[in-house]
Design a protein around this motif. Structure first.
Motif, short mmCIF file in Angstrom:
data_model
loop_
_atom_site.label_atom_id
_atom_site.label_comp_id
_atom_site.label_asym_id
_atom_site.label_seq_id
_atom_site.Cartn_x
_atom_site.Cartn_y
_atom_site.Cartn_z
N GLY A 177 -1.37 -4.42 -2.92
CA GLY A 177 -1.98 -4.05 -4.19
C GLY A 177 -2.11 -2.55 -4.36
N THR A 178 -2.36 -1.83 -3.27
CA THR A 178 -2.45 -0.38 -3.31
C THR A 178 -1.19 0.18 -2.68
OG1 THR A 178 -4.86 -0.45 -3.12
CG2 THR A 178 -3.79 1.64 -2.64
N ALA A 179 -0.31 0.73 -3.50
CA ALA A 179 0.98 1.22 -3.02
C ALA A 179 1.00 2.74 -3.00
CB ALA A 179 2.11 0.69 -3.90
N SER A 180 1.64 3.29 -1.99
CA SER A 180 1.78 4.74 -1.89
C SER A 180 2.76 5.25 -2.94
CB SER A 180 2.28 5.12 -0.50
OG SER A 180 3.60 4.62 -0.30
N GLY A 181 2.71 6.56 -3.16
CA GLY A 181 3.64 7.16 -4.12
C GLY A 181 5.08 6.98 -3.70
N SER A 182 5.35 7.07 -2.38
CA SER A 182 6.72 6.92 -1.91
C SER A 182 7.23 5.50 -2.12
CB SER A 182 6.81 7.29 -0.42
OG SER A 182 6.00 6.44 0.36
N LEU A 183 6.35 4.51 -1.99
CA LEU A 183 6.76 3.12 -2.22
C LEU A 183 7.07 2.90 -3.69
CD1 LEU A 183 7.25 0.23 -1.44
CD2 LEU A 183 4.78 -0.16 -1.35
N ARG A 184 6.26 3.45 -4.57
CA ARG A 184 6.53 3.32 -6.00
C ARG A 184 7.84 4.00 -6.38
NH1 ARG A 184 2.10 1.47 -8.81
NH2 ARG A 184 0.12 1.47 -7.67
#
Length: 200
Positions: A177-184
């Motif tokens: 649910g909480t994704a890092s900027g790199s994952l996005r």
């Protein structure tokens, strides 16, 4: 415990068309854990892949390639699934030929509904599925859903659902649910890479 959580993520929350691969994906996770690949590999290792029907894409990990007979729009079809795990997310491209133009819309709607239902939620339309070379269908689109796993932690699913002729596709990412900027950013890169080559 991490391997158990990943196995649960694969087997419980993949889109419904991929659920038939449960035993294959479990074995894949056990193999990864046994070889220790997750600890020594880079987070994203991009490579070009080709799905049936001419679809090209880049995935951030080496995919497992499986095929299984499933029911779509009330008829049997062979679903091919390319899937892998990287950066705390599951990446997948599923495709099947429903063989009749009149069945495409129903099959696409079924994929959209399953995206939310499998994580105890409903999917929402985020926008169009802008795939170069895809056939326009009202049921196609970019969909997202937010739900929870058995342990109560949040999980998000996003997918581009589209078709070319009578072949349907679902390109999906299942992530915390909480994704890092790199994952996005990786998710955006994956979705942007989807295209059917233009004949020269």
């Amino acid at each position: 415990m991490e391997t158990v959580r990943k196995r649960e993520l694969f087997t419980r929350h993949l889109p419904v068309a991929a659920r038939g691969f449960r035993h294959v994906l479990q074995a894949f996770l056990v193999l990864l854990a046994g070889l220790g690949l997750a600890a020594c590999s880079p987070t994203y290792n991009w490579r070009e892949v080709h799905a049936d029907g001419g679809l090209e894409a880049t995935l951030p990990c080496k995919p497992r390639d499986d095929t299984r007979r499933v029911t779509l729009a009330g008829r049997l079809a062979d679903m091919r699934l390319l899937s892998c795990e990287a950066g705390s997310a599951i990446w997948a491209i599923g495709t099947a030929d429903v063989r009749e133009a009149g069945a495409v819309g129903e099959a696409l709607s079924g994929l959209r509904a399953a995206l939310g239902a499998n994580i105890g939620s409903t999917s929402e339309l985020k926008g169009p599925a802008s795939i170069a070379g895809a056939t326009p269908f009202p049921a196609a689109g970019h969909f997202a859903a937010t739900g929870k796993r058995r342990d109560g932690s949040a999980v998000q699913a996003e997918a581009l659902v589209f078709a070319r002729g009578t072949r349907i596709y679902q390109a999906s990412v299942l992530r915390p649910g909480t994704a890092s900027g790199s994952l996005r950013e990786a998710q955006e890169q994956f979705f942007a890479s989807l295209a059917f080559p233009v004949p020269r």
